[in-house]
Motif scaffolding. Structure first.
Motif, PDB file in Angstrom:
ATOM      1  N   PHE A 281       0.856  -1.189   0.000  1.00  0.00           N
ATOM      2  CA  PHE A 281       0.000   0.000   0.000  1.00  0.00           C
ATOM      3  C   PHE A 281       0.890   1.237   0.000  1.00  0.00           C
ATOM      4  O   PHE A 281       1.845   1.314   0.786  1.00  0.00           O
ATOM      5  CB  PHE A 281      -0.888  -0.086   1.253  1.00  0.00           C
TER       6      PHE A 281
ATOM      7  N   GLU B 224       0.728   5.538  -0.078  1.00  0.00           N
ATOM      8  CA  GLU B 224      -0.145   6.708   0.054  1.00  0.00           C
ATOM      9  C   GLU B 224       0.679   7.979  -0.063  1.00  0.00           C
ATOM     10  O   GLU B 224       1.878   7.983   0.254  1.00  0.00           O
ATOM     11  CB  GLU B 224      -0.845   6.657   1.426  1.00  0.00           C
TER      12      GLU B 224
ATOM     13  N   GLY C 174      -5.675   5.061   1.359  1.00  0.00           N
ATOM     14  CA  GLY C 174      -5.726   5.826   2.545  1.00  0.00           C
ATOM     15  C   GLY C 174      -6.647   7.052   2.498  1.00  0.00           C
ATOM     16  O   GLY C 174      -7.405   7.299   1.564  1.00  0.00           O
TER      17      GLY C 174
ATOM     18  N   ASN D  71     -12.476   4.882   0.862  1.00  0.00           N
ATOM     19  CA  ASN D  71     -11.564   4.367   1.884  1.00  0.00           C
ATOM     20  C   ASN D  71     -12.098   4.771   3.254  1.00  0.00           C
ATOM     21  O   ASN D  71     -12.414   5.946   3.473  1.00  0.00           O
ATOM     22  CB  ASN D  71     -10.159   4.968   1.699  1.00  0.00           C
ATOM     23  N   GLU D  72     -12.172   3.825   4.151  1.00  0.00           N
ATOM     24  CA  GLU D  72     -12.640   4.113   5.511  1.00  0.00           C
ATOM     25  C   GLU D  72     -13.827   5.077   5.470  1.00  0.00           C
ATOM     26  O   GLU D  72     -13.822   6.133   6.103  1.00  0.00           O
ATOM     27  CB  GLU D  72     -11.491   4.642   6.391  1.00  0.00           C
TER      28      GLU D  72
ATOM     29  N   TYR E 213      -5.042  -2.582  12.334  1.00  0.00           N
ATOM     30  CA  TYR E 213      -3.665  -2.266  12.725  1.00  0.00           C
ATOM     31  C   TYR E 213      -3.353  -2.918  14.066  1.00  0.00           C
ATOM     32  O   TYR E 213      -4.205  -2.957  14.959  1.00  0.00           O
ATOM     33  CB  TYR E 213      -3.484  -0.746  12.837  1.00  0.00           C
TER      34      TYR E 213
ATOM     35  N   GLU F  71      -5.385  -2.771   4.671  1.00  0.00           N
ATOM     36  CA  GLU F  71      -4.461  -2.025   5.539  1.00  0.00           C
ATOM     37  C   GLU F  71      -4.221  -2.863   6.782  1.00  0.00           C
ATOM     38  O   GLU F  71      -5.175  -3.197   7.498  1.00  0.00           O
ATOM     39  CB  GLU F  71      -5.021  -0.650   5.926  1.00  0.00           C
TER      40      GLU F  71
ATOM     41  N   TRP G 289       1.700   0.158  14.180  1.00  0.00           N
ATOM     42  CA  TRP G 289       1.578   1.626  14.143  1.00  0.00           C
ATOM     43  C   TRP G 289       2.089   2.132  15.492  1.00  0.00           C
ATOM     44  O   TRP G 289       1.442   1.930  16.515  1.00  0.00           O
ATOM     45  CB  TRP G 289       0.113   2.000  13.920  1.00  0.00           C
TER      46      TRP G 289
ATOM     47  N   ALA H 291       0.564  -1.812   5.400  1.00  0.00           N
ATOM     48  CA  ALA H 291       0.670  -0.357   5.477  1.00  0.00           C
ATOM     49  C   ALA H 291       2.003   0.000   6.145  1.00  0.00           C
ATOM     50  O   ALA H 291       2.203  -0.382   7.286  1.00  0.00           O
ATOM     51  CB  ALA H 291      -0.501   0.208   6.280  1.00  0.00           C
ATOM     52  N   GLN H 292       2.814   0.735   5.416  1.00  0.00           N
ATOM     53  CA  GLN H 292       2.803   1.050   4.000  1.00  0.00           C
ATOM     54  C   GLN H 292       4.153   0.695   3.409  1.00  0.00           C
ATOM     55  O   GLN H 292       5.103   0.442   4.154  1.00  0.00           O
ATOM     56  CB  GLN H 292       2.491   2.520   3.783  1.00  0.00           C
TER      57      GLN H 292
ATOM     58  N   LEU I 171       4.777   3.746   8.585  1.00  0.00           N
ATOM     59  CA  LEU I 171       4.297   2.626   9.403  1.00  0.00           C
ATOM     60  C   LEU I 171       5.202   1.400   9.220  1.00  0.00           C
ATOM     61  O   LEU I 171       6.421   1.534   9.218  1.00  0.00           O
ATOM     62  CB  LEU I 171       2.807   2.356   9.128  1.00  0.00           C
TER      63      LEU I 171
END
Ligand code: AHR
Length: 498
Positions: free
Chosen positions: A25, A27, A72, A174-175, A245, A300, A304, A348-349, A354
């Motif tokens: 991923f 972003e 993202g 996304n989200e 995550y 994702e 984190w 991610a990513q 991250l």
């Protein structure tokens, strides 16, 4: 020394392991795209048309199968037309999600598609639903995939690309439950279908449409989506995206390289939650979709932590230690075990953000412990998951109980391949592998471990965490006795001779 026992049947194939489970991923966030992937044509850093050559090579080495872009959260603010045409004239924007920096749009559709061509991977486009329009997204699809005869196809040709690209994976929002628009699942399901309907299959290009799925254990989101996605006799989505995550405490994440045993085991406990989480979402999906027509797409996942000291908090830059290697191995083993439903996963990513497989600093580049795991797991790509049963110890440490070992086993081209992790900080484990069908011969093993769980690979060239050949195994009456040391990931490939 602890002991464990794994029995397997190399003829009992449970599911195909899509190579897309090993996806990534990228972003427009921090130094992922700019500096990490794209340095511009005039950079002193070796590049091809601005794409960093060292990073491209390192990603090819781990067989990157698919790359998600441009976010993202950024995806729902991204207007693709600002990122095409003469780079000097491209409209700028402020990246409000990630550090408030000015985005000059010099990396856009053409640059991303060229990157995927160089990598030999599938592009996975994340479309803007939150602040875009149905027309904007349907035109993007047309721009990328329609051969000729429309204003969008002509515009693409004017911008130097006559031939359309192939785009299989299209994410629609996304989200959408959060940064993508704070929608309820009931509302989003309707919005999704409207967008999906107008993103057409052009010139023989078949889209695999992915709907926004749940955040972690929001099982209601999955339930509502699955209830609503089957309409007019067919599934309106090919995939449902889950984000999870490994964060033990959102308010106190801790640093990547600074943690005590409690922090370590809390994180192991969190990453092991991936298993019941996927099992529960799959159970809900099975209820509506027993034939498994809709894939669970974990687009994702990863660790984190708090950002490295002195770096921009909006850039999400973190180091990567042996602990991250274990998180990666445990997660990937779980995805493999659920390959019947999990059709893709995207860490991610990919660079500098991250749980990155690659970190860069100026012209220097590091292959992280997580990269080493992706390299080790390569033989699982496009292999068949086989049935195993494992008896292994549970660790009771620092107030949590976690399995000592995670494992998955697959077969491809006549060879069986096992990956196994041991998250104990102190105890090695002797694992006895026992075939239900034949005898084990011609074994070859590899290991990733470290002197210290905090070890990481650094820009000075030191690489204490790296994939090495391994010989701590012996044959025992047709079985294989394998030592899996504390804080290690081990793989073994062998023939199961009948
Ligand atoms: O990966 C960082 C961010 O995490 C993504 O932009 C967003 O989708 C998620 O919340």
């Amino acid at each position: 020394m602890k002991t464990a026992y794994i029995k397997f049947d190399s003829e009992k194939k449970l599911a195909h392991i899509n190579k897309e489970i090993y996806g990534h991923f990228s972003e427009h966030l921090g130094r992922c795209i700019y500096n990490g992937i794209y340095v511009g044509k005039d950079s002193d850093i070796p590049n091809k048309d601005g794409l960093r050559s060292d990073v491209v090579e390192a990603l090819k080495e781990i067989g990157i199968p698919v790359l998600r872009w441009p976010g993202g959260c950024f995806a729902d603010e991204y207007h693709w037309k600002d990122g095409i045409g003469d780079p000097a004239k491209r409209k700028k924007l402020v990246n409000t999600n990630w550090g408030g920096v000015t985005e000059d749009n010099s990396f856009g559709t053409h640059e991303f598609m060229q990157l995927c061509e160089e990598l030999g991977c599938e592009p996975y486009i994340a479309g803007n639903v939150g602040s875009g329009t149905v027309r904007e997204l349907s035109e993007w699809v047309e721009y990328m995939t329609l051969e000729s005869g429309s204003p969008m196809a002509e515009l693409r040709a004017e911008n130097g690309r006559e031939k359309p690209w192939k785009v299989k994976y299209l994410g629609i929002g996304n989200e959408s439950w959060g940064c993508g628009g704070n929608m309820t699942p009931e509302f989003y399901a309707g919005v999704y279908k409207q967008y999906a309907n107008f993103c057409k299959n052009c010139s023989g290009n078949e889209l695999y449409r992915i709907a926004c799925g749940p955040s972690a254990s929001d099982y209601n989101w999955t339930e509502v989506m699955m209830k609503n996605l089957h309409q007019n006799g067919w599934w309106q989505a090919n995939g449902l995206a889950l984000h999870f995550y490994s964060i033990h405490d959102w308010n106190c994440k801790g640093f990547a390289t600074v943690f005590d045993d409690k922090g370590y085991f809390d994180l192991m406990n969190t990453v092991y939650f991936t298993e019941p989480l996927i099992a529960k979402h799959s159970e809900i999906m099975d209820k509506y979709d027993p034939d498994v027509e809709v894939g669970l797409i974990v687009d994702e996942w990863g660790t984190w932590y708090d950002v490295e000291e002195g770096t921009n908090p909006g850039f999400l830059y973190q180091q990567n230690t042996m602990r991250d290697a274990l998180v990666a191995a445990i997660s990937l083993n779980i995805f493999n075990q659920h390959a019947k439903r999990v059709k893709m996963a995207n860490l991610a990513q990919v660079v500098n953000v991250l749980q990155a497989v690659i970190l860069t600093e100026g012209e220097r580049m590091v292959k992280t412990p997580t990269w080493q795991v992706f390299k080790m797991f390569l033989p699982h790509h496009e292999a068949e998951l086989i049935r195993t049963s494992m008896a292994a110890p549970t660790l009771d440490e620092q107030g949590v109980s976690v399995p000592m070992l995670s494992q998955s086993m697959s077969v491809k081209d006549g060879r069986v391949f096992l990956t196994v992790s041991n998250c104990s900080l102190t105890d090695d484990c002797e694992v006895l592998l026992d075939s239900e069908r034949g005898i084990i011969e011609d074994a070859r093993a590899q290991i990733i471990t470290a002197m210290d769980i905090h070890d990481f690979n650094d820009f000075d060239g030191s690489e204490p965490v790296k994939l090495c050949e391994y010989e701590e195994f012996e044959y025992l009456e047709g079985m294989l006795k394998l030592i899996v040391p504390a804080k290690s990931v081990v793989s073994v490939s062998f023939a199961d001779v009948k």
